[in-house]
Design a protein around this motif. Structure first.
Motif, mmCIF file in Angstrom:
data_model
loop_
_atom_site.group_PDB
_atom_site.id
_atom_site.type_symbol
_atom_site.label_atom_id
_atom_site.label_comp_id
_atom_site.label_asym_id
_atom_site.label_seq_id
_atom_site.Cartn_x
_atom_site.Cartn_y
_atom_site.Cartn_z
ATOM 1 N N MET A 137 0.821 -1.184 0.000
ATOM 2 C CA MET A 137 0.000 0.000 0.000
ATOM 3 C C MET A 137 0.871 1.256 0.000
ATOM 4 S SD MET A 137 -3.045 1.176 -0.094
ATOM 5 C CE MET A 137 -4.517 0.751 0.741
ATOM 6 N N PHE A 138 1.971 1.187 0.750
ATOM 7 C CA PHE A 138 2.856 2.344 0.814
ATOM 8 C C PHE A 138 3.374 2.714 -0.571
ATOM 9 C CE2 PHE A 138 7.225 3.875 0.781
ATOM 10 C CZ PHE A 138 7.062 5.096 1.416
ATOM 11 N N TRP A 139 3.857 1.707 -1.327
ATOM 12 C CA TRP A 139 4.434 1.992 -2.638
ATOM 13 C C TRP A 139 3.380 2.458 -3.626
ATOM 14 C CZ3 TRP A 139 9.115 3.243 -2.773
ATOM 15 C CH2 TRP A 139 10.022 2.682 -1.881
ATOM 16 N N ASN A 140 2.192 1.929 -3.537
ATOM 17 C CA ASN A 140 1.104 2.389 -4.385
ATOM 18 C C ASN A 140 0.854 3.878 -4.161
ATOM 19 O OD1 ASN A 140 -1.199 1.919 -6.199
ATOM 20 N ND2 ASN A 140 -2.405 2.437 -4.382
ATOM 21 N N ASN A 141 0.771 4.271 -2.902
ATOM 22 C CA ASN A 141 0.540 5.682 -2.574
ATOM 23 C C ASN A 141 1.722 6.552 -2.983
ATOM 24 O OD1 ASN A 141 -1.957 5.087 -1.543
ATOM 25 N ND2 ASN A 141 -1.245 4.909 0.562
ATOM 26 N N ALA A 142 2.935 6.054 -2.805
ATOM 27 C CA ALA A 142 4.130 6.818 -3.181
ATOM 28 C C ALA A 142 4.166 7.072 -4.690
ATOM 29 C CB ALA A 142 5.380 6.079 -2.732
ATOM 30 N N VAL A 143 3.858 6.046 -5.472
ATOM 31 C CA VAL A 143 3.837 6.201 -6.934
ATOM 32 C C VAL A 143 2.723 7.159 -7.351
ATOM 33 C CG1 VAL A 143 3.410 4.984 -9.107
ATOM 34 C CG2 VAL A 143 4.954 3.994 -7.411
ATOM 35 N N LEU A 144 1.552 7.018 -6.757
ATOM 36 C CA LEU A 144 0.430 7.894 -7.085
ATOM 37 C C LEU A 144 0.746 9.355 -6.765
ATOM 38 C CD1 LEU A 144 -2.499 8.099 -8.093
ATOM 39 C CD2 LEU A 144 -3.229 7.752 -5.736
ATOM 40 N N LEU A 145 1.257 9.609 -5.596
ATOM 41 C CA LEU A 145 1.612 10.986 -5.220
ATOM 42 C C LEU A 145 2.726 11.535 -6.111
ATOM 43 C CD1 LEU A 145 1.374 10.799 -1.328
ATOM 44 C CD2 LEU A 145 -0.157 12.014 -2.894
ATOM 45 N N SER A 146 3.671 10.697 -6.493
ATOM 46 C CA SER A 146 4.744 11.123 -7.404
ATOM 47 C C SER A 146 4.171 11.491 -8.774
ATOM 48 C CB SER A 146 5.791 10.022 -7.558
ATOM 49 O OG SER A 146 6.392 9.747 -6.325
ATOM 50 N N ALA A 147 3.229 10.678 -9.264
ATOM 51 C CA ALA A 147 2.590 10.969 -10.553
ATOM 52 C C ALA A 147 1.815 12.278 -10.483
ATOM 53 C CB ALA A 147 1.677 9.822 -10.970
ATOM 54 N N TRP A 148 1.110 12.506 -9.385
ATOM 55 C CA TRP A 148 0.382 13.764 -9.208
ATOM 56 C C TRP A 148 1.349 14.950 -9.210
ATOM 57 C CZ3 TRP A 148 -3.674 13.112 -4.725
ATOM 58 C CH2 TRP A 148 -4.698 12.263 -5.139
ATOM 59 N N ALA A 149 2.427 14.812 -8.472
ATOM 60 C CA ALA A 149 3.415 15.904 -8.394
ATOM 61 C C ALA A 149 4.019 16.174 -9.769
ATOM 62 C CB ALA A 149 4.500 15.549 -7.384
ATOM 63 N N LEU A 150 4.362 15.121 -10.507
ATOM 64 C CA LEU A 150 4.943 15.279 -11.840
ATOM 65 C C LEU A 150 3.957 15.954 -12.794
ATOM 66 C CD1 LEU A 150 7.291 14.720 -13.814
ATOM 67 C CD2 LEU A 150 6.207 12.493 -14.279
ATOM 68 N N MET A 151 2.702 15.467 -12.812
ATOM 69 C CA MET A 151 1.692 16.062 -13.697
ATOM 70 C C MET A 151 1.395 17.505 -13.299
ATOM 71 S SD MET A 151 1.177 13.937 -16.049
ATOM 72 C CE MET A 151 -0.173 14.779 -16.836
ATOM 73 N N SER A 152 1.367 17.798 -12.030
ATOM 74 C CA SER A 152 1.149 19.181 -11.569
ATOM 75 C C SER A 152 2.287 20.078 -12.021
ATOM 76 C CB SER A 152 1.024 19.231 -10.045
ATOM 77 O OG SER A 152 -0.144 18.595 -9.625
#
Length: 155
Positions: free
Chosen positions: A1-16
């Protein structure tokens, strides 16, 4: 779950960072809301359709509820993929232990068992959404218009 959230937040930050946070989150919230709304409609139609079986605790029947209380959504193959085979919800009601990636296979292998399952295509979705009232006497769902006709005939 941790890595899923880390990847998701990273994708959000990159797209932002690429398109800007206002545009990214406007598109993200809009697309998530539309997808959620469509999912809600498809799930609702699985149970609410013309004369769908509905019963309280007394006299409830497991197989009848699974076969006559759920529908088979006839969807294009690509939409079945996106909805994780929600179209085969009637099989889930018979056996929740069958994984979603086996539902279509199970349906195809046992078509004779599912001949009484109501089939609804995409064009039938708006009509199915009208059936929102539970007729306890007849153990089925009815529309408001049907309720009014019944009420007038008993008066």
């Amino acid at each position: 779950m941790f890595w899923n959230n880390a990847v998701l937040l990273s994708a959000w930050a990159l797209m932002s960072w690429i398109v800007g946070p206002a545009l990214f989150f406007a598109v993200y919230v809009t697309s998530t809301s539309l997808a959620g709304g469509a999912g809600l409609v498809l799930f609702t139609v699985q149970h609410n359709f013309e004369h769908s079986y509905a019963s309280g605790d007394e006299g409830w029947d497991y197989v009848t509820a699974a076969i006559q209380g759920t529908s088979f959504l006839v969807l294009p193959r690509w939409l079945n993929w996106f909805t994780v085979d929600i179209a085969y919800h009637h099989i889930h009601h018979l056996s929740a232990r069958i994984p979603n990636y086996r539902l279509a296979e199970c349906h195809n292998e046992n078509q004779d068992l599912f001949s009484d399952v109501t089939r609804i295509g995409l064009s039938g979705v708006p009509k199915a959404l009208k059936y929102i009232l539970w007729d306890t006497r007849h153990r089925r769902l009815i529309s408001v218009a049907e309720y009014r006709r019944q009420k007038d005939s008993y008066a």
